[in-house]
Motif scaffolding. Structure first.
Motif, PDB file in Angstrom:
ATOM      1  N   LEU A  98       0.833  -1.207   0.000  1.00  0.00           N
ATOM      2  CA  LEU A  98       0.000   0.000   0.000  1.00  0.00           C
ATOM      3  C   LEU A  98       0.867   1.257   0.000  1.00  0.00           C
ATOM      4  O   LEU A  98       0.596   2.214  -0.735  1.00  0.00           O
ATOM      5  CB  LEU A  98      -0.930   0.009   1.220  1.00  0.00           C
ATOM      6  N   GLN A  99       1.922   1.244   0.823  1.00  0.00           N
ATOM      7  CA  GLN A  99       2.812   2.410   0.868  1.00  0.00           C
ATOM      8  C   GLN A  99       3.422   2.665  -0.500  1.00  0.00           C
ATOM      9  O   GLN A  99       3.498   3.802  -0.957  1.00  0.00           O
ATOM     10  CB  GLN A  99       3.933   2.181   1.889  1.00  0.00           C
ATOM     11  N   LYS A 100       3.834   1.584  -1.174  1.00  0.00           N
ATOM     12  CA  LYS A 100       4.442   1.738  -2.503  1.00  0.00           C
ATOM     13  C   LYS A 100       3.439   2.327  -3.488  1.00  0.00           C
ATOM     14  O   LYS A 100       3.812   2.974  -4.462  1.00  0.00           O
ATOM     15  CB  LYS A 100       4.942   0.391  -3.021  1.00  0.00           C
ATOM     16  N   ALA A 101       2.148   2.073  -3.246  1.00  0.00           N
ATOM     17  CA  ALA A 101       1.102   2.611  -4.129  1.00  0.00           C
ATOM     18  C   ALA A 101       0.683   4.019  -3.704  1.00  0.00           C
ATOM     19  O   ALA A 101      -0.254   4.581  -4.281  1.00  0.00           O
ATOM     20  CB  ALA A 101      -0.107   1.676  -4.127  1.00  0.00           C
ATOM     21  N   GLY A 102       1.354   4.574  -2.683  1.00  0.00           N
ATOM     22  CA  GLY A 102       1.067   5.946  -2.271  1.00  0.00           C
ATOM     23  C   GLY A 102      -0.108   6.088  -1.326  1.00  0.00           C
ATOM     24  O   GLY A 102      -0.608   7.190  -1.115  1.00  0.00           O
ATOM     25  N   LYS A 105      -3.079   5.322   4.586  1.00  0.00           N
ATOM     26  CA  LYS A 105      -3.828   4.801   5.745  1.00  0.00           C
ATOM     27  C   LYS A 105      -4.579   3.550   5.318  1.00  0.00           C
ATOM     28  O   LYS A 105      -5.046   3.457   4.180  1.00  0.00           O
ATOM     29  CB  LYS A 105      -4.816   5.849   6.236  1.00  0.00           C
ATOM     30  N   CYS A 106      -4.689   2.622   6.248  1.00  0.00           N
ATOM     31  CA  CYS A 106      -5.370   1.355   5.944  1.00  0.00           C
ATOM     32  C   CYS A 106      -6.425   1.069   7.006  1.00  0.00           C
ATOM     33  O   CYS A 106      -6.184   1.300   8.193  1.00  0.00           O
ATOM     34  CB  CYS A 106      -4.334   0.230   5.901  1.00  0.00           C
ATOM     35  N   HIS A 107      -7.566   0.564   6.584  1.00  0.00           N
ATOM     36  CA  HIS A 107      -8.648   0.186   7.494  1.00  0.00           C
ATOM     37  C   HIS A 107      -8.925  -1.309   7.366  1.00  0.00           C
ATOM     38  O   HIS A 107      -8.538  -1.946   6.376  1.00  0.00           O
ATOM     39  CB  HIS A 107      -9.944   0.922   7.134  1.00  0.00           C
TER      40      HIS A 107
END
Ligand code: COA
Length: 142
Positions: A98-102, A105-107
């Motif tokens: 997710l970080q690599k995809a920019g 925040k994650c839920h």
């Protein structure tokens, strides 16, 4: 026995579905059909992972994003393989993707009754939100 975390593919469907079905705390429904999983994996390539142990899948998680926030679903580790850090590693793989995809925040959704699951998420540093509730509505097919 070598345990390897690798991206989930649609060919994992039967084994992953069986794992989810065997784990308390994972709610399965009509969105857990192979064609839906295929669509999900196509829309979110390289973000969902499995733990491969020889010829068996012993852990799995779905991860995706909507361009704004990330979401985790259906994290599960087979009982015989728990408390070895596998779930934490699966989640870390997802968050890195997710970080690599920019995504910043994650839920995730968790049943209020899933006390073990809630304890796990707290233990690995997630905030269980008291200020949010989930609302759902079923859409009739076109
Ligand atoms: C929740 C679940 C995925 C944890 O899997 P796991 O591989 O055993 O977890 P890990 O080994 O990565 O644990 C990471 C940390 O959380 C702790 N932990 C694991 N399960 C825990 C629990 N039920 N309560 C409290 N802490 C827990 C571990 O001790 C570890 O802490 P440590 O690093 O200080 O030793 C697994 O128990 C499971 O599949 N449960 C059923 C499905 C489910 O409820 N999924 C969540 C749905 S949202």
């Amino acid at each position: 026995m070598a345990l390897v975390i690798r991206p989930m593919t649609i060919t994992d469907f039967d084994a992953v579905r069986a794992l989810w079905a065997s784990c308390e705390g994972v709610g399965l429904n009509d969105a857990d059909r192979p064609e839906v999983l295929r669509s999900y994996l196509d829309r979110n390539p390289g973000m969902s992972f499995v733990v491969q142990a020889d010829n068996a899948i012993v852990g799995a998680v779905l991860c995706g994003h909507d361009g704004r926030r990330g979401y985790l679903n259906h994290l599960a580790v087979s009982p015989a393989y728990r408390h070895r850090g596998l779930a934490r590693d699966l989640v870390d793989n997802c968050l890195t993707a997710l970080q690599k995809a920019g995504i910043g925040k994650c839920h995730l959704f968790i049943f209020s009754s899933n006390q073990d699951g809630r304890n796990f998420w707290r233990k690995i540093g997630w905030e269980l939100r008291e200020d949010l509730a989930v609302a759902s509505r079923i859409l009739a097919p076109e």
